[in-house]
Design an enzyme around this catalytic site. Structure first.
Site: not given
Length: 714
Positions: A224, A600
């Protein structure tokens, strides 16, 4: 290639293999949404070990303890428990804490130092403010703490803050910062932000320690990477020198934490800082259909600061995303419910579905429509609208104005905001009222605090409270409207000042929730009707099984996936948020937020907007369709014209979660393990389940879904 190497690389696509097996030098892996980045990270660790790298030479950094644990478990599956024990796989803060325990001198600390959590830090800042003879109302400790935290993320010292800050207020905050840092050192303590900063500053100054860790950690991996701030980026740079065997994984298109100090420039400028960088793009998506990815790709190309890539999938084209432009927020919520029912008819379960929004306040209308339809839901990363603290506080004030006998409501707000009426005083008041067989408010009105045996100091505070409630009750008796009374409660109690002082980072969302509550009040015929409405929506029993859909903000949705995703509220001023509209870089972050939301979805994606929404004054405010929708080409979505739209040819016969007859009737006596005995007052047919209303002897009215009621006939 050895047999073990082939096992480690098995099942990886060409780009993943390249990323895992690039042995030396800096590597930037641009990992698109759903492209298997965790698999790449863990396989790379296994590959390094197979090439002869010692476990103790590897430092892998991720952002959450949960992600670190998952990475450890996956590595253990690949290389075994024993080989994984010497690996450092942790968060930034955990790694820095471990370094400071061995080398406390990096942070000018002594052995055995304490790590202060947020509450400890706030208390020390408050004490520091008072020691400087400054007013904590002008310098709220939480607000000061937020500014200091932001400065630390940028590696700014108190002296640098004083130089760069404009105005007397900012310079005084820098003075507090300097005194606070001195107090930390005196207490042999470090706060959470200082864990990273102390190591960075310490490694700069202590060349021997720096060289030791550079020799030890010859291979660094960072997950990340788009979420790193300046301090974290500097730490990685210091540890990686001189070999720069640094492997970073991230996605510039999913950088959504700028408000927390994340610096997009860290990942965008990585290859410029290290010219020998090998950049590898992971573009194959293993989550979503191509119809969803086509929309995501078309959306994000409007951002200037990004790594160019195009996501694609082998999961087929799939269903085209839908978009519905509703007339108002109520019609939008009704559309969500209608469309949800069609997906249930296709064979999806409630657990497959997520409704995603930009701000918490947006959930209120959705929650109400779901409750009307009898559809169970859960709010992730927060609480249901009517269960949020600020909502319950203000409703408690309104309840006591309508019903002065409501001791539960009184106990909630008698010291909220803080009035110096502590728990001891409240217990004395409760006991005195019980002795006289009256409620607490009536006891204060009839006898006065001092006659009840309370201290003079408590009596003064309680007298002010009784006067406040009396004035507000006069408004009610004069027939003031629900929104007018609500406004006066908020104003006269100075509730907003408390919200702002408690936590500036969450204040905006809490204020939006209060504005949304006023919208509900403006729709009610009277204060009593308003309270009845809010009570009914909050009465649905919380003991639901896992068969419920999910409501959440976009920030909470990152890292999750669902077969069906709704993204609501796509208007300028909401998504993108109003505070971002004047800054192009902030609009880009809002676009990245929507990109995260739509990626998503695995199989079905539904977008919606409302041309008008009721504002806190009870009037409609109008907003244009989100610029993010107008940017999209027509061929990436289907514009739906009707709020009751149901796709043709459902894939399976509509199913109901339960068709079993309810084993009790209205009037039956039932028992519940939590609430005791009660009487069934109503049984209502809902779209998804039957709703059972029970009035319990000791707990009052509760509403259950029959499939999860757990009621027994008495």
């Amino acid at each position: 290639m050895s047999v073990v190497d082939r096992q480690i690389l098995a099942g990886l696509n060409e780009q993943q293999v390249e990323a895992v097996s690039t042995f030396k030098g800096p590597v930037l892996v641009v990992a698109g949404a759903g492209s298997g980045k965790t698999r790449v990270l863990t396989r790379r660790i296994a590959y390094l070990l197979e090439q002869g790298v010692q476990p103790s030479e590897i430092l892998a950094i991720t952002f959450t303890n949960k992600a670190a644990r998952e990475m450890v478990e996956r590595v253990q599956e690949l290389v075994g428990w024993e080989a994984s024990q010497s690996l450092w796989i942790s968060t930034f803060h955990a790694a820095c804490s471990r370094i400071l325990r061995v080398h406390p001198e990096l942070g000018r600390l002594r052995p055995g130092f304490t790590i202060y959590d947020a509450d400890d830090a706030r208390r020390l800042i408050e004490r520091t403010i008072r020691s400087l003879e400054l007013d904590t109302k002008r310098f709220p400790p939480r607000a000061v703490m937020a500014r200091i935290s932001s400065a630390k993320a940028d590696l700014m010292t108190p002296q640098e803050m004083a130089v760069e800050t404009r105005g007397a207020y900012g310079r005084l905050v820098a003075t507090i910062f300097e005194a606070y840092e001195a107090a930390l050192i005196e207490s042999n303590a470090v706060d959470f932000d200082n864990l990273v900063n102390s190591v960075v500053f310490g490694l700069r100054e202590h060349s021997g320690v720096r060289e030791y860790y550079q020799r030890r950690f010859r291979y660094l991996l960072v997950d990340e990477y788009q979420d790193t701030n300046r301090a974290q980026n500097e730490l990685i740079g210091l540890l990686a020198e001189p070999e720069n065997n640094i492997f970073v994984v991230g996605d510039s298109d999913q950088s959504i934490y700028g408000f927390r100090g994340a610096d997009l420039g860290n990942i965008i400028g990585f290859s410029q800082r290290l010219p020998s960088t090998r950049t590898i793009s992971l573009e194959q998506n293993y989550r979503s259909t191509n119809a969803i990815l086509d929309l995501a790709n078309a959306l994000i190309t409007h951002n200037a600061r990004r790594h160019d890539k195009t996501l694609w999938s082998q999961l087929g084209q799939g269903e085209q995303p839908l978009y519905f432009a509703a007339q108002d927020d109520r019609a939008e919520a009704e559309f969500v419910v209608h469309q949800l029912l069609s997906f249930l008819a296709e064979g999806h379960s409630l657990r497959d579905v997520a409704v995603i929004y930009r701000t918490n306040a947006q959930s209120r209308v959705i929650e109400e429509e779901l409750s009307k339809a009898g559809i169970p839901y859960r709010v992730v990363g927060g609480v249901r609208f009517y269960d949020r603290r600020e909502i319950r506080d203000i409703l408690a004030y309104l309840r006591i104005l309508v019903n002065p006998d409501d001791d539960v409501a009184l106990a909630r707000i008698i010291n909220t905001p803080h009035r110096g009426i502590g728990s001891g005083t409240q217990e004395q008041l409760q006991s005195a009222a019980r002795t006289r067989n009256v409620t607490m408010l009536h006891a204060l009105e009839l006898y006065g605090a001092q006659d009840l045996g309370l201290s003079a100091r408590a009596a003064k505070a309680l007298a002010h409270f009784v006067e406040l409630i009396g004035g507000l009750r006069t408004l009610v008796h004069e027939g003031a409207s629900a929104p007018m009374v609500l406004d006066q409660v908020i104003a006269q109690t100075e509730y907003l000042a408390m919200v702002n002082e408690e936590d500036p980072l969450t204040a905006e969302g809490r204020l939006e929730n209060l504005a949304e509550l006023r919208t509900v009040a403006a729709e009610a015929d009277s204060l009593e009707a308003f309270l009845e409405q809010t009570a009914l929506f909050s009465a649905i029993d919380a003991e639901l099984d896992q068969s419920s859909l999910t409501l959440m903000t976009v920030h909470m949705a990152k890292g999750l996936e669902f077969p069906v995703v709704f993204v609501v509220g796509l208007e300028d001023g909401i998504f993108p948020h109003i505070r971002s509209l004047t800054a192009p870089d902030q609009v880009e972050e809002e676009r990245r937020l929507l990109y995260v939301a739509v990626t998503r979805a695995k199989q079905r994606l539904v977008l919606s907007s409302a041309a008008r929404r009721r504002n806190f004054q009870g009037k409609f405010s109008y907003s244009p369709e989100s610029r993010f929708i107008t940017e999209l080409p027509e061929d990436v979505l289907i514009r739906v014209k009707s709020s009751g739209f149901i796709p043709p040819a459902p894939r399976s016969t509509p199913q109901r979660p339960t068709s079993d007859p309810v084993p009790y009737r209205v009037g039956d006596r039932v028992f519940h393990a939590r609430y005791g005995e009660g009487e069934v007052r109503a049984i209502r047919e809902r779209s998804v389940d039957r709703e059972v209303v029970v009035y319990f002897d000791d707990a009052g009215e509760r509403v259950f879904f029959s499939s999860a009621a757990k009621l027994k006939l008495v």
